[in-house]
Design a protein around this motif. Structure first.
Motif, PDB file in Angstrom:
ATOM      1  N   SER A   1      -5.665  28.431  78.819  1.00  0.00           N
ATOM      2  CA  SER A   1      -5.127  29.826  78.503  1.00  0.00           C
ATOM      3  C   SER A   1      -4.253  30.470  79.538  1.00  0.00           C
ATOM      4  O   SER A   1      -3.241  31.096  79.226  1.00  0.00           O
ATOM      5  N   ARG A   2      -4.604  30.179  80.866  1.00  0.00           N
ATOM      6  CA  ARG A   2      -3.590  30.626  81.692  1.00  0.00           C
ATOM      7  C   ARG A   2      -2.237  30.000  81.847  1.00  0.00           C
ATOM      8  O   ARG A   2      -1.121  30.538  81.883  1.00  0.00           O
ATOM      9  N   LEU A   3      -2.018  28.411  81.494  1.00  0.00           N
ATOM     10  CA  LEU A   3      -0.751  27.892  81.166  1.00  0.00           C
ATOM     11  C   LEU A   3      -0.169  28.323  79.792  1.00  0.00           C
ATOM     12  O   LEU A   3       0.993  28.899  80.222  1.00  0.00           O
ATOM     13  N   ARG A   4      -1.130  28.676  78.976  1.00  0.00           N
ATOM     14  CA  ARG A   4      -0.407  29.227  77.627  1.00  0.00           C
ATOM     15  C   ARG A   4       0.344  30.648  77.856  1.00  0.00           C
ATOM     16  O   ARG A   4       1.443  31.141  77.538  1.00  0.00           O
ATOM     17  N   ARG A   5      -0.532  31.453  78.686  1.00  0.00           N
ATOM     18  CA  ARG A   5      -0.108  32.756  78.872  1.00  0.00           C
ATOM     19  C   ARG A   5       1.027  33.007  79.536  1.00  0.00           C
ATOM     20  O   ARG A   5       2.006  33.896  79.421  1.00  0.00           O
ATOM     21  N   GLY A   6       1.182  31.954  80.745  1.00  0.00           N
ATOM     22  CA  GLY A   6       2.293  31.935  81.487  1.00  0.00           C
ATOM     23  C   GLY A   6       3.494  31.533  80.779  1.00  0.00           C
ATOM     24  O   GLY A   6       4.515  32.125  81.071  1.00  0.00           O
ATOM     25  N   ALA A   7       3.505  30.638  79.862  1.00  0.00           N
ATOM     26  CA  ALA A   7       4.619  30.169  79.264  1.00  0.00           C
ATOM     27  C   ALA A   7       5.193  31.202  78.333  1.00  0.00           C
ATOM     28  O   ALA A   7       6.171  31.696  78.108  1.00  0.00           O
ATOM     29  N   LEU A   8       4.372  31.860  77.518  1.00  0.00           N
ATOM     30  CA  LEU A   8       4.497  33.003  76.687  1.00  0.00           C
ATOM     31  C   LEU A   8       5.137  34.384  77.260  1.00  0.00           C
ATOM     32  O   LEU A   8       6.127  34.619  76.908  1.00  0.00           O
ATOM     33  N   TYR A   9       4.506  34.686  78.620  1.00  0.00           N
ATOM     34  CA  TYR A   9       5.183  35.999  79.364  1.00  0.00           C
ATOM     35  C   TYR A   9       6.563  35.609  79.651  1.00  0.00           C
ATOM     36  O   TYR A   9       7.460  36.331  79.653  1.00  0.00           O
ATOM     37  N   ARG A  10       6.552  34.319  80.321  1.00  0.00           N
ATOM     38  CA  ARG A  10       7.948  33.944  80.625  1.00  0.00           C
ATOM     39  C   ARG A  10       8.947  33.722  79.503  1.00  0.00           C
ATOM     40  O   ARG A  10      10.086  34.369  79.893  1.00  0.00           O
ATOM     41  N   HIS A  11       8.877  33.468  78.354  1.00  0.00           N
ATOM     42  CA  HIS A  11       9.502  33.429  77.136  1.00  0.00           C
ATOM     43  C   HIS A  11      10.055  34.760  76.905  1.00  0.00           C
ATOM     44  O   HIS A  11      10.965  35.112  76.423  1.00  0.00           O
ATOM     45  N   ALA A  12       8.827  35.734  76.892  1.00  0.00           N
ATOM     46  CA  ALA A  12       8.981  37.044  76.510  1.00  0.00           C
ATOM     47  C   ALA A  12      10.025  37.672  77.403  1.00  0.00           C
ATOM     48  O   ALA A  12      10.910  38.560  77.162  1.00  0.00           O
ATOM     49  N   ALA A  13      10.204  37.715  78.756  1.00  0.00           N
ATOM     50  CA  ALA A  13      10.739  38.220  79.570  1.00  0.00           C
ATOM     51  C   ALA A  13      12.301  37.514  79.401  1.00  0.00           C
ATOM     52  O   ALA A  13      13.318  38.339  79.638  1.00  0.00           O
ATOM     53  N   GLU A  14      12.664  36.552  79.154  1.00  0.00           N
ATOM     54  CA  GLU A  14      13.694  35.754  79.235  1.00  0.00           C
ATOM     55  C   GLU A  14      14.354  36.194  77.868  1.00  0.00           C
ATOM     56  O   GLU A  14      15.692  36.149  78.026  1.00  0.00           O
TER      57      GLU A  14
ATOM     58  N   GLY B   1       2.583  43.839  85.328  1.00  0.00           N
ATOM     59  CA  GLY B   1       3.261  44.951  84.758  1.00  0.00           C
ATOM     60  C   GLY B   1       4.396  45.166  83.734  1.00  0.00           C
ATOM     61  O   GLY B   1       5.100  46.012  83.638  1.00  0.00           O
ATOM     62  N   GLN B   2       4.560  43.763  83.574  1.00  0.00           N
ATOM     63  CA  GLN B   2       6.101  43.384  82.894  1.00  0.00           C
ATOM     64  C   GLN B   2       5.962  43.314  81.387  1.00  0.00           C
ATOM     65  O   GLN B   2       6.961  43.506  80.712  1.00  0.00           O
ATOM     66  N   HIS B   3       4.603  43.288  80.836  1.00  0.00           N
ATOM     67  CA  HIS B   3       4.505  43.043  79.404  1.00  0.00           C
ATOM     68  C   HIS B   3       3.414  43.877  78.918  1.00  0.00           C
ATOM     69  O   HIS B   3       2.440  44.177  79.312  1.00  0.00           O
ATOM     70  N   VAL B   4       3.693  44.085  77.536  1.00  0.00           N
ATOM     71  CA  VAL B   4       2.770  44.904  76.862  1.00  0.00           C
ATOM     72  C   VAL B   4       2.016  44.039  75.616  1.00  0.00           C
ATOM     73  O   VAL B   4       3.047  43.456  74.774  1.00  0.00           O
ATOM     74  N   VAL B   5       0.915  43.722  75.547  1.00  0.00           N
ATOM     75  CA  VAL B   5       0.246  42.851  74.583  1.00  0.00           C
ATOM     76  C   VAL B   5      -0.628  43.881  73.638  1.00  0.00           C
ATOM     77  O   VAL B   5      -1.148  44.791  73.938  1.00  0.00           O
ATOM     78  N   ILE B   6      -0.240  43.336  72.396  1.00  0.00           N
ATOM     79  CA  ILE B   6      -0.870  44.186  71.063  1.00  0.00           C
ATOM     80  C   ILE B   6      -1.607  43.367  70.396  1.00  0.00           C
ATOM     81  O   ILE B   6      -1.332  42.082  70.106  1.00  0.00           O
ATOM     82  N   ARG B   7      -2.820  43.628  69.846  1.00  0.00           N
ATOM     83  CA  ARG B   7      -3.574  43.048  68.985  1.00  0.00           C
ATOM     84  C   ARG B   7      -3.859  43.909  67.558  1.00  0.00           C
ATOM     85  O   ARG B   7      -4.876  44.600  67.408  1.00  0.00           O
ATOM     86  N   PRO B   8      -2.777  43.648  66.599  1.00  0.00           N
ATOM     87  CA  PRO B   8      -2.765  44.475  65.648  1.00  0.00           C
ATOM     88  C   PRO B   8      -3.984  44.136  64.601  1.00  0.00           C
ATOM     89  O   PRO B   8      -4.449  45.062  63.769  1.00  0.00           O
ATOM     90  N   LEU B   9      -4.531  43.063  64.745  1.00  0.00           N
ATOM     91  CA  LEU B   9      -5.899  42.830  63.804  1.00  0.00           C
ATOM     92  C   LEU B   9      -7.164  43.325  64.576  1.00  0.00           C
ATOM     93  O   LEU B   9      -8.261  42.724  64.160  1.00  0.00           O
ATOM     94  N   ALA B  10      -7.157  44.190  65.444  1.00  0.00           N
ATOM     95  CA  ALA B  10      -8.131  44.620  66.253  1.00  0.00           C
ATOM     96  C   ALA B  10      -9.290  45.014  65.278  1.00  0.00           C
ATOM     97  O   ALA B  10     -10.526  45.242  65.442  1.00  0.00           O
TER      98      ALA B  10
END
Length: 304
Positions: A136-149, A190-199
């Motif tokens: 999960s840490r590796l996956r989260r890092g990859a997704l955050y990096r892609h979102a920023a780029e 502090g760089q990303h906002v994560v949302i869970r619309p299926l909450a």
């Protein structure tokens, strides 16, 4: 006197009315749209001009998330962009063609991230141990990096109501803290906002919806196949409770949105020391979006 047993013919099964099935599917779709729309409104998940990265794994949850967001996008009071993003972790046997073919068939913009996290996890985690933490840490890092780029303002994940309840008990049992999956959060940097619309959405509804929509589900042979997974054990516990007491999962989910700090024991949330100085120092709890939720159509009361 001899008695004879006369075998009656088996009853002819009644033909299923396709109109009834269609009506049930429409009812389910309306409920999901209402619940997702309510969650977005309650927590301010999507604003005008947002570029939303919808994380698509190939499972029922993320397919449902994308499908419902696409429907809401057409009638939403604000304009926002949706892009489906899949992280190809190079898991052996992963059918890499399925998601691109599906997304192209429905005309949705998509991006594929290729990163071999599977080899890293397999090499680092000892055999017999669960892989979720590192994965999960590796996956989260990859997704955050892609979102920023790529200029994404929101990252949408497919976690649902039952995921949040299960996380609550995992943190309670194994980490001695009261926390779950918030519908909306800011990343630690502090760089990303994560949302869970299926909450607000129940997993059983997602399962039924995915089946009705015939999504091309890609089974996970990594996380879900681990017999010693604590999340699986908690989910089994919750399902037993639900069978014995229907509506219990929903009640727990409501409780996560109706917190009374003065009735717990965290001095960081409530000034217990002040109670000795003044009889009227209790801090009122803020209004809860979950507390006023309307009942589901045709079912037990639940988040709307």
């Amino acid at each position: 006197m001899n008695s004879a047993v006369i075998r009656l013919p088996d009853p002819v099964p009644r033909a299923r009315d396709p109109r009834a099935a269609d009506a049930a599917q429409d009812k389910l779709a309306r409920r999901l749209r209402r619940q997702v729309g309510q969650a977005i409104a309650d927590f301010g998940m999507i604003a005008d001009g947002d570029k939303v990265m919808v994380c698509l794994s190939g499972g029922k949850d993320s397919y449902t998330l994308l499908d419902v967001l696409l429907q809401l996008q057409k009638k939403a009071p604000v304009r926002f962009e949706l892009v489906a993003v899949n992280l190809d972790q190079k898991q052996p046997g992963f059918p890499a063609h399925v998601l691109p073919q599906y997304l192209e068939s429905i005309g949705v913009a998509y991006q594929i991230i290729e990163q071999d996290t599977y080899s890293v996890v397999s090499r680092v985690i000892p055999e017999g141990r669960t892989m979720c933490s590192l994965c999960s840490r590796l996956r989260r890092g990859a997704l955050y990096r892609h979102a920023a780029e790529n200029g994404f303002s929101k990252i949408a994940l497919g976690h649902h109501r039952d995921d949040s309840v299960a996380t609550f008990f995992l943190n309670l049992f194994h980490h001695a803290k009261l926390s779950a999956m918030p519908p909306k959060l800011r990343s630690d940097d502090g760089q990303h906002v994560v949302i869970r619309p299926l909450a607000y959405v129940a997993e059983d509804d997602i399962r039924a919806y995915a089946q009705a929509r015939a999504f091309p589900i890609i089974p996970c042979n990594l996380c879900g196949s681990q017999d010693n997974l604590q999340r699986r054990q908690v989910s089994q516990m919750l399902q037993q409770w639900e069978q014995q007491h229907p509506g219990r999962i929903d009640q727990i989910a409501r409780a996560l949105g109706t917190v009374e700090p003065s009735q717990l024991a965290d001095p960081a949330l409530f000034d217990f020391m002040a109670l000795a100085r003044s009889p009227a120092t209790a801090v009122p709890s803020p209004p809860s979006a979950w507390a006023d939720a309307t009942p589901d159509i045709g079912g037990a009361p639940g988040p709307a």
